[in-house]
Scaffold this motif. Structure first.
Motif, PDB file in Angstrom:
ATOM      1  N   SER A  29       0.833  -1.203   0.000  1.00  0.00           N
ATOM      2  CA  SER A  29       0.000   0.000   0.000  1.00  0.00           C
ATOM      3  C   SER A  29       0.868   1.253   0.000  1.00  0.00           C
ATOM      4  O   SER A  29       0.609   2.201  -0.743  1.00  0.00           O
ATOM      5  N   ARG A  32       2.525   1.862  -3.411  1.00  0.00           N
ATOM      6  CA  ARG A  32       1.607   2.326  -4.452  1.00  0.00           C
ATOM      7  C   ARG A  32       1.199   3.778  -4.272  1.00  0.00           C
ATOM      8  O   ARG A  32       0.760   4.422  -5.209  1.00  0.00           O
ATOM      9  N   LYS A  76      -5.525  -1.842  -7.980  1.00  0.00           N
ATOM     10  CA  LYS A  76      -5.205  -1.773  -9.405  1.00  0.00           C
ATOM     11  C   LYS A  76      -5.958  -2.888 -10.116  1.00  0.00           C
ATOM     12  O   LYS A  76      -6.190  -3.958  -9.547  1.00  0.00           O
ATOM     13  N   ASP A  79      -4.381  -6.375 -10.231  1.00  0.00           N
ATOM     14  CA  ASP A  79      -4.189  -7.105  -8.977  1.00  0.00           C
ATOM     15  C   ASP A  79      -4.833  -8.484  -9.063  1.00  0.00           C
ATOM     16  O   ASP A  79      -5.985  -8.617  -9.468  1.00  0.00           O
TER      17      ASP A  79
END
Length: 153
Positions: A29, A32, A76, A79
């Motif tokens: 996390s 990103r 995303k 993912d």
């Protein structure tokens, strides 16, 4: 006497694995950065894919993933449910059914739809839901029908 020790060891191992998984997701996390629903939406052909489905998948996954460092997990489309999120297939089924129910999507005969048994990523889930028919007697569509009838009168 040995059974409590075995149960204790299993519980401790589960706690350790859960902690490592949380740290992994927290790190991902952080790497990103900020949550960006616009970038997520732009990764679809939003002229041909129902944006309500895109949004509901986004919302439902945020509920399942939770928050890391006080912010939602940056989802995303590429993912993978198993690889990225370490998601159990039963959890994916629950997410699919919750979204389908909320949007009034028919969940009968999913094996006849494109993407059946191919839902491995966020994008595939959106496309799988998109290729299923809408049930006209769902709560959502009853409300819009009532609104249309109200406008006519």
């Amino acid at each position: 006497m040995e059974v409590p020790y075995v149960i204790g060891v299993i519980v401790i191992l589960m706690l350790i694995l859960g902690t490592f998984e949380h740290i992994r997701m927290q790190r991902l996390s952080g790497e990103r950065g900020e949550v960006d629903v616009c970038k997520y939406a732009k990764s679809f052909d939003y002229r041909s894919v129902d944006t309500k489905i895109m949004r509901e998948v986004w919302n439902e996954l945020h509920l399942w993933l939770g928050k890391y460092d006080g912010k939602a997990f940056p989802i995303k489309t590429e993912d993978k449910f198993e690889d990225t999120y370490n998601m159990d297939p039963e959890d994916l089924d629950d997410i699919y059914l919750a979204i389908a129910d909320r949007l009034g999507i028919n969940t009968e005969n999913p094996q006849k739809k494109p993407y059946f048994n191919k839902v491995t990523s966020v994008k595939n889930l959106v496309l799988f839901l998109h290729h299923q028919s809408i049930v006209r007697n769902s709560q959502q569509y009853d409300i819009s029908r009532i609104q249309q009838e109200y406008i006519r009168h």
